[in-house]
Design a protein around this motif. Structure first.
Motif, PDB file in Angstrom:
ATOM      1  N   ALA A   1      -7.843 -32.173 -56.423  1.00 54.08           N
ATOM      2  CA  ALA A   1      -6.753 -30.878 -56.321  1.00 54.08           C
ATOM      3  C   ALA A   1      -5.519 -31.350 -56.346  1.00 54.08           C
ATOM      4  O   ALA A   1      -5.100 -32.407 -55.900  1.00 54.08           O
ATOM      5  N   ALA A   2      -4.772 -30.463 -56.866  1.00 53.65           N
ATOM      6  CA  ALA A   2      -3.196 -30.745 -57.249  1.00 53.65           C
ATOM      7  C   ALA A   2      -2.530 -30.791 -55.868  1.00 53.65           C
ATOM      8  O   ALA A   2      -2.859 -29.881 -54.928  1.00 53.65           O
ATOM      9  N   SER A   3      -1.413 -31.538 -55.841  1.00 54.62           N
ATOM     10  CA  SER A   3      -0.410 -31.430 -54.761  1.00 54.62           C
ATOM     11  C   SER A   3       0.877 -31.402 -55.199  1.00 54.62           C
ATOM     12  O   SER A   3       1.243 -32.385 -55.491  1.00 54.62           O
ATOM     13  N   GLY A   4       1.827 -30.535 -54.846  1.00 52.31           N
ATOM     14  CA  GLY A   4       3.029 -30.539 -55.254  1.00 52.31           C
ATOM     15  C   GLY A   4       3.807 -31.607 -54.397  1.00 52.31           C
ATOM     16  O   GLY A   4       4.800 -31.871 -54.697  1.00 52.31           O
ATOM     17  N   MET A   5       3.233 -32.141 -53.500  1.00 49.76           N
ATOM     18  CA  MET A   5       4.076 -33.092 -52.778  1.00 49.76           C
ATOM     19  C   MET A   5       3.637 -34.638 -53.049  1.00 49.76           C
ATOM     20  O   MET A   5       4.596 -35.660 -52.471  1.00 49.76           O
ATOM     21  N   ALA A   6       2.871 -34.779 -53.923  1.00 47.65           N
ATOM     22  CA  ALA A   6       2.662 -36.077 -54.552  1.00 47.65           C
ATOM     23  C   ALA A   6       2.873 -36.482 -55.804  1.00 47.65           C
ATOM     24  O   ALA A   6       2.892 -35.566 -56.664  1.00 47.65           O
ATOM     25  N   LYS A   7       3.447 -37.517 -56.114  1.00 47.83           N
ATOM     26  CA  LYS A   7       3.511 -37.818 -57.385  1.00 47.83           C
ATOM     27  C   LYS A   7       2.358 -37.839 -58.322  1.00 47.83           C
ATOM     28  O   LYS A   7       1.361 -38.468 -57.844  1.00 47.83           O
ATOM     29  N   ARG A   8       2.262 -37.503 -59.505  1.00 47.15           N
ATOM     30  CA  ARG A   8       0.904 -37.560 -60.542  1.00 47.15           C
ATOM     31  C   ARG A   8       1.067 -38.848 -60.795  1.00 47.15           C
ATOM     32  O   ARG A   8       1.948 -39.559 -61.368  1.00 47.15           O
ATOM     33  N   ARG A   9      -0.298 -39.436 -60.727  1.00 51.97           N
ATOM     34  CA  ARG A   9      -0.565 -40.679 -61.258  1.00 51.97           C
ATOM     35  C   ARG A   9      -1.807 -40.545 -62.048  1.00 51.97           C
ATOM     36  O   ARG A   9      -3.119 -40.461 -61.634  1.00 51.97           O
ATOM     37  N   ARG A  10      -1.987 -40.403 -63.417  1.00 49.34           N
ATOM     38  CA  ARG A  10      -2.963 -40.160 -64.219  1.00 49.34           C
ATOM     39  C   ARG A  10      -3.958 -41.296 -64.283  1.00 49.34           C
ATOM     40  O   ARG A  10      -5.099 -41.264 -64.377  1.00 49.34           O
ATOM     41  N   ILE A  11      -3.296 -42.446 -64.469  1.00 46.76           N
ATOM     42  CA  ILE A  11      -4.056 -43.852 -64.404  1.00 46.76           C
ATOM     43  C   ILE A  11      -4.034 -44.668 -63.409  1.00 46.76           C
ATOM     44  O   ILE A  11      -2.747 -44.961 -63.093  1.00 46.76           O
ATOM     45  N   ARG A  12      -5.081 -45.347 -62.823  1.00 46.61           N
ATOM     46  CA  ARG A  12      -4.666 -46.080 -61.518  1.00 46.61           C
ATOM     47  C   ARG A  12      -5.992 -46.945 -61.353  1.00 46.61           C
ATOM     48  O   ARG A  12      -7.171 -46.771 -61.854  1.00 46.61           O
ATOM     49  N   CYS A  13      -5.903 -48.035 -61.059  1.00 53.60           N
ATOM     50  CA  CYS A  13      -6.646 -49.223 -60.931  1.00 53.60           C
ATOM     51  C   CYS A  13      -6.870 -49.251 -59.262  1.00 53.60           C
ATOM     52  O   CYS A  13      -5.964 -49.723 -58.581  1.00 53.60           O
ATOM     53  N   VAL A  14      -8.027 -48.699 -58.956  1.00 49.23           N
ATOM     54  CA  VAL A  14      -8.304 -48.779 -57.325  1.00 49.23           C
ATOM     55  C   VAL A  14      -8.870 -50.109 -56.959  1.00 49.23           C
ATOM     56  O   VAL A  14      -8.797 -50.479 -56.045  1.00 49.23           O
ATOM     57  N   ALA A  15      -9.769 -50.499 -57.847  1.00 47.80           N
ATOM     58  CA  ALA A  15     -10.297 -52.048 -57.509  1.00 47.80           C
ATOM     59  C   ALA A  15     -10.829 -52.639 -58.843  1.00 47.80           C
ATOM     60  O   ALA A  15     -11.396 -51.860 -59.794  1.00 47.80           O
ATOM     61  N   LYS A  16     -10.422 -53.870 -59.080  1.00 50.37           N
ATOM     62  CA  LYS A  16     -10.684 -54.565 -60.245  1.00 50.37           C
ATOM     63  C   LYS A  16     -12.125 -54.900 -60.182  1.00 50.37           C
ATOM     64  O   LYS A  16     -12.681 -55.100 -59.124  1.00 50.37           O
ATOM     65  N   PRO A  17     -12.609 -55.271 -61.591  1.00 52.18           N
ATOM     66  CA  PRO A  17     -14.173 -55.877 -61.573  1.00 52.18           C
ATOM     67  C   PRO A  17     -14.109 -57.173 -60.823  1.00 52.18           C
ATOM     68  O   PRO A  17     -13.152 -57.967 -60.768  1.00 52.18           O
ATOM     69  N   VAL A  18     -15.218 -57.663 -60.500  1.00 45.88           N
ATOM     70  CA  VAL A  18     -15.483 -58.972 -59.785  1.00 45.88           C
ATOM     71  C   VAL A  18     -16.127 -59.801 -60.759  1.00 45.88           C
ATOM     72  O   VAL A  18     -17.164 -59.413 -61.184  1.00 45.88           O
ATOM     73  N   MET A  19     -15.586 -60.897 -61.251  1.00 47.32           N
ATOM     74  CA  MET A  19     -16.240 -61.792 -62.266  1.00 47.32           C
ATOM     75  C   MET A  19     -17.109 -62.796 -61.621  1.00 47.32           C
ATOM     76  O   MET A  19     -16.605 -63.721 -60.894  1.00 47.32           O
ATOM     77  N   PRO A  20     -18.388 -62.835 -62.271  1.00 46.48           N
ATOM     78  CA  PRO A  20     -19.313 -63.771 -61.441  1.00 46.48           C
ATOM     79  C   PRO A  20     -18.892 -65.512 -61.901  1.00 46.48           C
ATOM     80  O   PRO A  20     -18.897 -66.472 -60.893  1.00 46.48           O
ATOM     81  N   HIS A  21     -18.212 -65.518 -63.090  1.00 47.53           N
ATOM     82  CA  HIS A  21     -17.928 -67.027 -63.298  1.00 47.53           C
ATOM     83  C   HIS A  21     -16.555 -67.017 -63.891  1.00 47.53           C
ATOM     84  O   HIS A  21     -16.152 -67.351 -64.943  1.00 47.53           O
ATOM     85  N   ARG A  22     -15.617 -66.227 -63.101  1.00 48.14           N
ATOM     86  CA  ARG A  22     -14.176 -66.163 -63.628  1.00 48.14           C
ATOM     87  C   ARG A  22     -13.545 -67.619 -63.756  1.00 48.14           C
ATOM     88  O   ARG A  22     -13.469 -68.045 -62.929  1.00 48.14           O
ATOM     89  N   SER A  23     -12.933 -67.763 -64.831  1.00 44.94           N
ATOM     90  CA  SER A  23     -11.950 -68.842 -64.988  1.00 44.94           C
ATOM     91  C   SER A  23     -10.668 -68.644 -63.963  1.00 44.94           C
ATOM     92  O   SER A  23     -10.534 -67.573 -63.618  1.00 44.94           O
ATOM     93  N   SER A  24     -10.031 -69.769 -63.952  1.00 47.42           N
ATOM     94  CA  SER A  24      -8.797 -69.651 -63.256  1.00 47.42           C
ATOM     95  C   SER A  24      -7.585 -69.110 -63.837  1.00 47.42           C
ATOM     96  O   SER A  24      -6.802 -68.293 -63.206  1.00 47.42           O
ATOM     97  N   GLU A  25      -7.858 -68.753 -65.238  1.00 48.60           N
ATOM     98  CA  GLU A  25      -6.720 -68.163 -65.991  1.00 48.60           C
ATOM     99  C   GLU A  25      -6.991 -66.796 -66.005  1.00 48.60           C
ATOM    100  O   GLU A  25      -8.200 -66.451 -66.413  1.00 48.60           O
ATOM    101  N   VAL A  26      -6.065 -65.917 -65.654  1.00 50.36           N
ATOM    102  CA  VAL A  26      -6.108 -64.390 -65.897  1.00 50.36           C
ATOM    103  C   VAL A  26      -5.284 -64.162 -66.834  1.00 50.36           C
ATOM    104  O   VAL A  26      -4.034 -64.266 -67.037  1.00 50.36           O
ATOM    105  N   ALA A  27      -5.790 -63.563 -68.195  1.00 48.71           N
ATOM    106  CA  ALA A  27      -4.859 -63.163 -69.098  1.00 48.71           C
ATOM    107  C   ALA A  27      -4.046 -61.910 -69.057  1.00 48.71           C
ATOM    108  O   ALA A  27      -4.591 -60.899 -68.431  1.00 48.71           O
ATOM    109  N   ARG A  28      -3.169 -61.703 -69.520  1.00 46.62           N
ATOM    110  CA  ARG A  28      -2.378 -60.631 -69.524  1.00 46.62           C
ATOM    111  C   ARG A  28      -2.344 -59.993 -70.881  1.00 46.62           C
ATOM    112  O   ARG A  28      -1.635 -60.749 -71.680  1.00 46.62           O
ATOM    113  N   HIS A  29      -2.674 -58.958 -71.353  1.00 45.56           N
ATOM    114  CA  HIS A  29      -2.661 -58.429 -72.964  1.00 45.56           C
ATOM    115  C   HIS A  29      -1.490 -57.352 -72.983  1.00 45.56           C
ATOM    116  O   HIS A  29      -1.506 -56.295 -72.305  1.00 45.56           O
TER     117      HIS A  29
END
Length: 458
Positions: A429-457
């Motif tokens: 539902a739309a709310s005039g009191m809240a800023k619109r945010r179309r894209i949002r990360c609520v929770a990142k994936p969990v990597m079972p064998h994730r390396s220590s390096e996190v890449a930024r693309h």
């Protein structure tokens, strides 16, 4: 407005409009270093938080974020105002919708006693709180007018018998905005608490010459304003200006959309007369924290060397800013932005195709992928819930949902990321009191064998 405040406003206007001319970037940065050094020498010792940092250079000072600001609020202002005092006062003003009063308090300097308290919208869950003195309000007003009024508007402001009409839509008013009102400037606040539709008749009757509102409100007005006279200038504030909204607004009003980049931490950017979004580096010092090897995106550390009631020194914003290289036709050497891409928690994180690490997918890349594929797409919301991307499409149209999924998946695959699972969800539902945010990360994936390096693309 008192005579001293009017003088401050006019002086700030003149300096921002006609002063601060630098031959090149090197000259600007040398001047900034002198301003910051003077500010640190004079203002830093006045805040309890910095008592152990007397005579320290800027680079040696701690980085402050919103959590630190709220936890140490009384120590980061020079007026003895506690977070509880400031928050209670601001919430009472929002509840009553009366924003005309200043915060009564007994601490700090008598010359700064007339304090405004502002609250951010709290789109990240915790609302920011800021203080501004009467001098800072008038300084801000002078700078803002210098940055936003083009030649014809300035001519009419000064010489025309009737005042210049400015309509301003926002979630809450403030004495900060009220400073702009005068017999030469009819500054009309339209409270989004009542919704946009409730103001349409009054807006048409007011016939604003300058229309200022969040991007989503401007887009709604572009579609629904009907017989409203065309304003002479349209300014987007408070939200990311999405490409499709910018196109709709421009087509409806026949005008380019200007932007003001302003937040709790200060007046950070504006659109110049050549249509480029500049950082306001004559008044704030910005240290980029680069997010990619190519140095195209960064998070800003902001030091505002014009404020003394509350100090913002090496304050880390969560905003992601993209750089626009090259020189601007306006002649200013201040850094240009291609866009304010969103916040760091708007960044989506997907596994690399080889499964060894998470890679950042920045929101501006997603927006442009969608627009390129389907320019007339309906409104949407895209949120990441771990391994799944949830997509809501206005009207629930299956064809639009599939088009957006295909566009984003094509980009994901091109950038070497693993294709995620998708789920269609209802449009919130739309709310005039809240800023619109179309894209949002609520929770990142969990990597079972994730390396220590996190890449930024990039």
């Amino acid at each position: 407005m008192r005579a001293s405040e009017a003088l401050t406003l006019l002086s700030a206007f003149a300096r921002a409009r006609w002063g601060y001319r630098f031959a090149d970037r090197d000259q600007l940065e040398a001047w900034q270093r002198r301003q910051v050094a003077r500010f640190l020498s004079r203002q830093l010792p006045r805040a309890p938080f910095y008592r152990d940092y007397r005579n320290a250079p800027l680079a040696a000072l701690p980085i402050v974020d919103k959590a630190t600001l709220l936890a140490r609020f009384a120590d980061l202002n020079t007026q003895g105002v506690t977070l509880a005092q400031a928050t209670a006062f601001a919430l009472a003003a929002e509840a009553s919708r009366d924003f005309s009063h200043a915060l009564p308090h007994s601490g700090g300097d008598a010359g700064l006693a007339d304090l405004t308290v502002g609250l951010s919208s709290g789109t990240q869950g915790t609302r920011g709180v800021f203080l501004a003195s009467s001098r800072e309000r008038t300084l801000w007003a002078g700078i803002l007018l210098a940055r936003t009024l083009d030649g014809p508007l300035l001519h009419d402001l000064v010489l025309r018998r009737t005042p210049l009409r400015v309509a301003f839509f926002l979630r809450a008013n403030s004495k900060l905005y009220g400073t702009l009102g005068s017999r030469r400037l009819d500054f009309r606040f339209f409270d989004l608490h009542a919704g946009v539709e409730a103001h349409l008749a009054a807006l048409r009757g007011f016939a604003p010459e300058v229309l200022v509102a969040p991007a989503s409100v401007l887009a709604w007005l572009a579609d629904n304003a009907g017989a409203m006279p065309t304003p002479r200038k349209v300014i987007s504030v408070a939200e990311v200006l999405e490409p499709d909204d910018e196109r709709r607004i421009t087509q409806a009003f026949g005008l380019p959309v200007h932007q003001l980049y302003q937040c709790t931490e200060g007046f950070l950017g504006y659109t110049c007369e050549h249509g480029a979004l500049h950082l306001n580096e004559e008044f704030v010092y910005v240290e980029p924290e680069w997010l990619d090897a190519e140095r195209t995106r960064f998070q800003p550390l902001v030091t505002d060397f014009t404020r003394s009631a509350q100090l913002f020194v090496r304050h880390r914003l969560t905003d992601v800013l993209t750089v626009l290289p090259g020189e601007c036709g306006c002649g200013r050497p201040t850094r240009r932005l291609a866009s304010i891409a969103g916040r760091m928690d708007d960044v989506l994180w997907l596994p690399h195709r080889d499964g060894t690490r998470l890679v950042a997918l920045f929101p501006d890349i997603v927006r442009h992928a969608i627009v390129r594929r389907h320019e007339a797409h309906p409104d949407y919301r895209l949120s990441q819930q771990g391994d799944t991307l949830e997509l809501a499409v206005e009207g629930g149209e299956a064809a639009a949902y599939e088009a957006i999924v295909d566009a984003v998946n094509e980009t994901i695959q091109r950038l070497g990321m693993a294709t995620p699972s998708w789920r269609q969800v209802p449009m919130p539902a739309a709310s005039g009191m809240a800023k619109r945010r179309r894209i949002r990360c609520v929770a990142k994936p969990v990597m079972p064998h994730r390396s220590s390096e996190v890449a930024r693309h990039a």
